[in-house]
Structure formats: C-alpha cells, structure tokens
Write an enzyme that holds these catalytic residues in place. Sequence first.
Site, mmCIF file in Angstrom:
data_model
loop_
_atom_site.group_PDB
_atom_site.id
_atom_site.type_symbol
_atom_site.label_atom_id
_atom_site.label_comp_id
_atom_site.label_asym_id
_atom_site.label_seq_id
_atom_site.Cartn_x
_atom_site.Cartn_y
_atom_site.Cartn_z
ATOM 1 N N HIS A 25 0.958 -1.213 -0.106
ATOM 2 C CA HIS A 25 -0.220 0.001 0.078
ATOM 3 C C HIS A 25 0.841 1.237 -0.099
ATOM 4 O O HIS A 25 1.715 1.348 1.036
ATOM 5 C CB HIS A 25 -0.752 0.169 1.219
ATOM 6 C CG HIS A 25 -1.996 -1.197 1.390
ATOM 7 N ND1 HIS A 25 -2.982 -0.669 1.903
ATOM 8 C CD2 HIS A 25 -2.128 -1.909 0.800
ATOM 9 C CE1 HIS A 25 -3.940 -1.676 1.798
ATOM 10 N NE2 HIS A 25 -3.589 -2.631 0.992
ATOM 11 N N TYR A 133 -8.097 -7.521 10.636
ATOM 12 C CA TYR A 133 -7.329 -7.829 9.570
ATOM 13 C C TYR A 133 -6.008 -7.390 9.683
ATOM 14 O O TYR A 133 -5.586 -6.436 9.799
ATOM 15 C CB TYR A 133 -8.182 -6.759 8.490
ATOM 16 C CG TYR A 133 -8.184 -7.183 7.130
ATOM 17 C CD1 TYR A 133 -6.965 -8.260 6.521
ATOM 18 C CD2 TYR A 133 -8.720 -6.710 5.988
ATOM 19 C CE1 TYR A 133 -7.180 -8.583 5.353
ATOM 20 C CE2 TYR A 133 -8.719 -7.087 4.801
ATOM 21 C CZ TYR A 133 -7.586 -8.011 4.311
ATOM 22 O OH TYR A 133 -7.810 -8.443 3.153
ATOM 23 N N LYS A 177 -3.868 -11.069 5.624
ATOM 24 C CA LYS A 177 -3.637 -11.175 4.188
ATOM 25 C C LYS A 177 -2.360 -11.714 3.673
ATOM 26 O O LYS A 177 -0.978 -11.317 4.222
ATOM 27 C CB LYS A 177 -3.414 -9.679 3.878
ATOM 28 C CG LYS A 177 -3.226 -9.227 2.493
ATOM 29 C CD LYS A 177 -4.062 -9.817 1.548
ATOM 30 C CE LYS A 177 -5.281 -9.063 1.421
ATOM 31 N NZ LYS A 177 -6.592 -9.750 0.485
ATOM 32 N N HIS A 304 -16.273 -8.584 1.995
ATOM 33 C CA HIS A 304 -14.757 -8.199 1.818
ATOM 34 C C HIS A 304 -14.808 -6.703 2.007
ATOM 35 O O HIS A 304 -15.655 -6.234 2.187
ATOM 36 C CB HIS A 304 -14.723 -8.638 0.299
ATOM 37 C CG HIS A 304 -13.801 -8.026 -0.388
ATOM 38 N ND1 HIS A 304 -13.780 -6.706 -1.096
ATOM 39 C CD2 HIS A 304 -12.441 -8.124 -0.318
ATOM 40 C CE1 HIS A 304 -12.817 -6.470 -1.636
ATOM 41 N NE2 HIS A 304 -11.586 -7.151 -1.304
ATOM 42 N N SER A 305 -13.325 -6.654 1.936
ATOM 43 C CA SER A 305 -13.129 -5.083 2.451
ATOM 44 C C SER A 305 -12.069 -4.556 1.573
ATOM 45 O O SER A 305 -11.080 -5.281 1.321
ATOM 46 C CB SER A 305 -12.830 -4.757 3.954
ATOM 47 O OG SER A 305 -12.075 -3.543 4.178
ATOM 48 N N ASN A 306 -12.056 -3.183 1.117
ATOM 49 C CA ASN A 306 -10.785 -2.577 0.500
ATOM 50 C C ASN A 306 -10.825 -1.371 1.506
ATOM 51 O O ASN A 306 -11.501 -1.126 2.247
ATOM 52 C CB ASN A 306 -11.208 -2.054 -0.756
ATOM 53 C CG ASN A 306 -10.604 -3.058 -2.094
ATOM 54 O OD1 ASN A 306 -9.613 -3.736 -1.623
ATOM 55 N ND2 ASN A 306 -11.383 -3.018 -2.971
ATOM 56 N N HIS A 333 -10.802 -2.657 6.490
ATOM 57 C CA HIS A 333 -9.441 -2.176 6.641
ATOM 58 C C HIS A 333 -9.538 -0.870 7.820
ATOM 59 O O HIS A 333 -8.514 -0.353 8.134
ATOM 60 C CB HIS A 333 -9.151 -1.578 5.370
ATOM 61 C CG HIS A 333 -8.679 -2.607 4.790
ATOM 62 N ND1 HIS A 333 -9.426 -3.648 4.086
ATOM 63 C CD2 HIS A 333 -7.437 -2.712 3.938
ATOM 64 C CE1 HIS A 333 -8.823 -4.287 2.969
ATOM 65 N NE2 HIS A 333 -7.770 -3.871 3.212
HETATM 66 MG MG MG Z 1 -10.008 -11.631 -0.466
#
Ligand code: MG
Length: 406
Positions: A25, A133, A177, A304-306, A333
Amino acid sequence: MKISDLIITPLAFADPPLLNSTGVHEPLALRTVVQLVVDGGLVGLGEGSGEREVLDRLELVRAAIIGQSVFDTSAIELIVAAVLGPDVTPLQKRAVFSIIEVACLDAQGKLLGVPVVDLLGGAVRSEVPYSGYLFYKWAGHPDAVADGWGEALDPAGIIDQARRMIDLHGFRSLKLKGGVFPPDEEIAAMRALAGAFPGMPLRIDPNGAWSVETSKYVARELAGVLEYLEDPTLTTAAMAEVAAVASMPLATNMCVISPETVPEAVRLNAVQIVLSDHHYWGGLRHTRELGAICDTFGLGMSMHSNSHLGISLAAMTHVAAATPNLAYACDTHYPWNSLDDVVTTPFEFVDGALAVPAGPGLGVGLNEAKLAELSRRYVESGRTTRADTAYMRLVDPAYDPTLPRF
Ligand SMILES: [Mg+2]
C-alpha cells in the site's frame, strides 16, 4: 423528492505500508465521497473507489440522475447502465451505481426518519461482528518515521499485531493477508496465531498467489487451523480442484464477484463461502439479494473490504445487520485508516463488533473540514490510481507480482 445535485469529491487519506501479493500500500489511499442533494437541501452520503475511471463515470452519470426521484433507485440503476453504455462492463457499472445507491438510501432514511437497515428489511442483529485484518507490513513507509503499528514480517510480528488489534478493538476472529512470503512462512504464522489465541476463528487470504498444488499443500498443512481459506488460487476451475481435497471451506471475493459468476462456481462446487461487497455487487439491496442467492445454493456468506472510510463502514454495517445468512465476521480495513476519517464521529469497535447506527439514514455525519483537507491532499498528490506494484519496485526493483507467485 427529486435529486438536485451530486457533488463528487475524490480524497486521499493516510495508509500504512501493508504488504500483499501485488506489492505494498502507498502512503495515500484514494477514495471518492459523494453528496447527493435532494430538493430542500437534504444530503445523502455515498463512498466508493477513488480510481480515476470511477470518478469519470460518476461525472458522466451526474447530469442524467439529476431530476430523478431519490426513491427510484431501480430506475437510476438503468440510467447509469444506459449512460455508461456497452463499453463499460456490468461490474464497472455496479461500482458506480453502488455509490449512488448508498447515497440515495441515506437520503431516503433521513427523509423518512429511519435508519438504512430499516429500508433493507430491518435488522436481524443489533451488532455486526468484524474480524481483525492482519497484514505483513514494514515499520513505516520508506523515508518516513515508523508508524505506531511497527514491523510485522514474521510470525512474532504478526502475533504482536494481532494482540494489539484485539487489545484495541476486541476482535473475536482474525484474518491474515497472505501471498507475501513463501507459503511455509505464512503457514507458520497461522499456526502461531492458533497457538497464541486458542479457539479464535482464523482465515488467510493470499489473493490467488498460490498454484493449485501449493494451495492443496497449504490446505493440508492448515487442516484444523482455519475457519476458511480465502482465494488460495485464481479461477473458479482451479478453486474447484483445491476445494475437492481441502478439509476447510474455501471462500472468495475474486472468482465469485457478480451474479454472472455464480453458476459456474456452484456447478463446480468451487467455493463454499462468498464474500459480499456492496461496492462490487451494486449496492445494499443487491447485496441483500446475494444473500438470497447464497441461501438458494447453500453457500455461506462473509464480507470483503478494501481500504475505506466511515461512510462505507456504516453502509457495510447496515447491510450486514439486514442479511440473516451473513453469519461470518466481516472484513474491514478501518482500524488502519480510521484516524483520517471524514465522518464526524469515527466508529469504535466494542468486542470486535459495531452497533448498527441508530440515526436516520446511514447515521453518520460529514466532517466538512476533514473532507476539504483530504480533497486538497488528493489534488496535491497528483495520484489517480492505486499502484501497489510500482510502489514496491521503488524498494525492490525486481519485484514480480505475476500470479501464481508460489
Ligand atoms: Mg479476499
């Protein structure tokens, strides 16, 4: 009650150096906030991707939705599809419509004096559990001071990060992740988490970074450790090969991403859990419909997340509260980005969960000063797209994100 304006504001907010299979990131994450104004000046809020192409598409549909009733979201969805035309994929259209739909629902709720969850059928749970996360990460961005989270590049670093997440927010499930380091290192991290937090539901998501054979190996090694294994490998057919031998359920937000992708996944029994995301599935009502699809085919449901801010988190919480079979703790996140939020009262997790906002609409207010600050930062950054690989290559010029990496 007609829509009189759509104010579109791209933002850039601070993001730590979180590692993933494509790279890392960047110091700023991009996002778009919309303010949908209706007659009389009432404003509905929406949030979504900050990619330039999404901004351009929002600008394209803006004039066409002005004058529409804020309650006619089905008609607005057709207008969005018609304006964007055949060269824009259904998935890309849904990404645009979802932002507007959430803003319409926020405005509807404010007009009616009810929370958005009531417009989705009402709450079946009063609080929504989220998972902690976890990310491999550097101590700080290159040439910047270390951030408060510190380095996490091995099992001990991941344990420390998990402990901090739990101490701060009370999370009762954890996700790592993956796809960053060779699989044996990530297997060791998951085993270390299982040892440090007995009974804690655990997930790992390498974003398709593993071959089928590697995925089968990891599934064997982590039997009895994982709650679910998320997107170990790319494509529905490859996921089906892994699912045939894995002892744990497979989850996805990469091969089941739209209604069109459901039939093949069901036919091949490729996944057992679908991660919803209202930003991809075309808003909160279509996410509710995904719940019905999952029910029909006996699929579990997670979220899901961004990288996102509090307007999206509010929307995620409302739809999760309204979806009976969304039974897994949702991804977010938010703990990584909440210091830069644009809502007037940032969210606080209690025992890893959020109470459904009770105020009318989404139940969040807009911090106009913060919005202006993040908007200036967006302009000054000159950024228009996310580029994890290019950023990683500043540090590791040979970095190769080609999948499968392992
Ligand atoms: Mg995924």
